[in-house]
Scaffold this active site. Structure first.
Site, PDB file in Angstrom:
ATOM      1  N   MET A  26     -12.542  -0.086   2.015  1.00 55.37           N
ATOM      2  CA  MET A  26     -12.237   1.291   1.603  1.00 55.37           C
ATOM      3  C   MET A  26     -12.138   1.343   0.080  1.00 55.37           C
ATOM      4  SD  MET A  26     -10.002   3.007   4.583  1.00 55.37           S
ATOM      5  CE  MET A  26      -8.395   2.381   4.149  1.00 55.37           C
ATOM      6  N   HIS A  63      -9.625  -5.716  -4.508  1.00 60.87           N
ATOM      7  CA  HIS A  63      -8.775  -6.730  -5.141  1.00 60.87           C
ATOM      8  C   HIS A  63      -9.289  -8.098  -4.714  1.00 60.87           C
ATOM      9  CE1 HIS A  63      -6.961  -6.999  -1.209  1.00 60.87           C
ATOM     10  NE2 HIS A  63      -6.566  -5.734  -1.263  1.00 60.87           N
ATOM     11  N   GLY A 111      -8.406 -10.115  -2.576  1.00 60.09           N
ATOM     12  CA  GLY A 111      -8.557 -10.297  -1.123  1.00 60.09           C
ATOM     13  C   GLY A 111      -9.954  -9.883  -0.673  1.00 60.09           C
ATOM     14  N   HIS A 112     -10.387  -8.685  -1.111  1.00 58.63           N
ATOM     15  CA  HIS A 112     -11.742  -8.232  -0.742  1.00 58.63           C
ATOM     16  C   HIS A 112     -12.800  -9.190  -1.304  1.00 58.63           C
ATOM     17  CE1 HIS A 112      -9.584  -4.211  -0.951  1.00 58.63           C
ATOM     18  NE2 HIS A 112     -10.093  -4.186   0.258  1.00 58.63           N
ATOM     19  N   GLN A 164      -9.067   7.266  10.121  1.00 54.67           N
ATOM     20  CA  GLN A 164      -8.052   6.254  10.430  1.00 54.67           C
ATOM     21  C   GLN A 164      -6.707   6.527   9.758  1.00 54.67           C
ATOM     22  OE1 GLN A 164     -10.649   3.124   8.545  1.00 54.67           O
ATOM     23  NE2 GLN A 164      -8.677   2.180   8.049  1.00 54.67           N
ATOM     24  N   GLU A 205      -7.639 -11.374   7.928  1.00 58.20           N
ATOM     25  CA  GLU A 205      -6.651 -11.612   8.980  1.00 58.20           C
ATOM     26  C   GLU A 205      -5.315 -10.942   8.682  1.00 58.20           C
ATOM     27  OE1 GLU A 205      -6.652 -15.866   9.326  1.00 58.20           O
ATOM     28  OE2 GLU A 205      -8.384 -15.863  10.668  1.00 58.20           O
ATOM     29  N   GLN A 265      -6.424  -5.175  13.669  1.00 57.16           N
ATOM     30  CA  GLN A 265      -7.750  -4.591  13.409  1.00 57.16           C
ATOM     31  C   GLN A 265      -8.851  -5.593  13.758  1.00 57.16           C
ATOM     32  OE1 GLN A 265      -8.930  -2.109   9.896  1.00 57.16           O
ATOM     33  NE2 GLN A 265      -9.710  -4.008   9.073  1.00 57.16           N
ATOM     34  N   SER A 286      -4.204  -3.096  -1.085  1.00 51.83           N
ATOM     35  CA  SER A 286      -4.361  -1.971  -2.019  1.00 51.83           C
ATOM     36  C   SER A 286      -3.045  -1.216  -2.160  1.00 51.83           C
ATOM     37  CB  SER A 286      -5.428  -1.006  -1.526  1.00 51.83           C
ATOM     38  OG  SER A 286      -6.658  -1.671  -1.471  1.00 51.83           O
TER      39      SER A 286
END
Ligand code: PAF
Length: 293
Positions: A30, A34, A36-37, A61, A148, A153, A186
């Site tokens: 989305m 950061h 993580g992405h 969502q 994870e 999800q 985020s």
């Protein structure tokens, strides 16, 4: 790196790549990217010939009254971050393109969408499953990566792929954490410096529970109590849930005899945070633990 903003253009490009025998890896996001992405993208890159990411803040969502309007949109910075990790295509569709006015079909993954966040975010996983299925149909990936941290999800998507016979491999990526253990999200940027400091309790107490599990406490109730009590020591942390679930079915677990996940959601001020830790013999968790030593 190419930016594609329409569904027909992305569909045609995916079809062309497939015709040429190219493998496509995919990281849906989305935006507001950061580390993580970026780790998901680094994992996806060597798995295929072409790495596609999507940037789309999916209205379906977000429950009514949640942070859809306030959700950070940082498209230009996202592009600057994506290019160095080797993203080939950024798919950034318009809302009206993905959800035209007469749109009326949704996907519901019944059982694994219940419990955990599903109990507190009605319709959330229906929105996630629907957009992810649409993105899969448009991008036609061979493999897709999901973090994870959003463990429910990940399970919802895996279940959908299995139940609907989708021809895409789903891989999970271990949660990426800040140096002090806070899971990257985020939403962390909504935290004030003081709240940010308090948020480190989440992983601290999850780790403590895992430690006690490792020492032989295999009943979920005392582990849950320990985490709840640890979090409650800070009155600014409002616990939504702390629970232990089977890693595959997500059914709540009393005796941890199979690999399980302890998951939690809290509110700190106006910010909702989630996190989890694996209890039991999980491959990715072993990788995480090694990194932390
Ligand atoms: O995890 C996310 O960022 C979103 O839920 C996803 C998978 C991109 C679907 O909108």
């Amino acid at each position: 790196m190419r930016v594609i903003k329409t569904v027909p253009e992305m569909s045609e490009e995916a079809a062309r790549l497939r015709r040429e025998g190219k493998r496509i890896s995919f990281v849906p996001t989305m935006g507001n990217l950061h580390e993580g992405h970026l780790s998901l993208m680094r994992m996806a890159k060597p798995l295929a010939d072409v790495l596609v990411i999507s940037i789309f803040v999916n209205p379906l969502q977000f429950e009514p009254g949640s942070d859809f309007d306030a959700y950070p949109r940082t498209f230009e910075e996202d592009l600057k971050k994506s290019e160095p990790v080797g993203v080939d295509i950024v798919f950034a569709p318009m809302e009206s393109d993905l959800y035209p006015e007469d749109f009326q079909t949704t996907v519901e993954v019944a059982e694994v969408s219940k419990g955990l966040c599903g109990d507190f975010r009605p319709g959330h996983f229906k929105g996630v499953a629907t957009v992810v299925l649409k993105l899969f149909n448009i991008v036609q990936p061979h493999v897709a990566i999901f973090g994870e941290k959003d463990y429910q999800q990940l399970v919802v998507i895996k279940r959908m792929v299995k139940d609907l016979n989708l021809n895409v491999e789903i891989r999970g990526h271990p949660t990426v954490r800040e140096k002090d253990g806070l899971a990257m999200s985020s939403r962390n940027q909504y935290l004030s410096p003081d709240e940010r400091r308090r948020a480190t309790r989440l992983y601290r107490f999850l780790k403590l529970a895992k430690e006690h599990y490792g020492k032989g406490e295999h009943k979920a109730a005392p582990l849950i109590r320990m985490v709840k009590e640890g979090l409650a020591e800070d009155s600014s942390i409002k616990v939504e849930y702390v629970s232990v679930h089977d890693l595959e079915t997500l059914k709540p677990v009393d005796d941890i005899v199979r690999p399980a996940v302890m998951a939690l959601a809290v509110h700190i001020g106006k910010t909702r945070l989630i996190d989890n830790i694996f209890l039991g013999n999980n491959l990715t968790q072993r990788r995480n633990d090694r990194k932390e030593q």
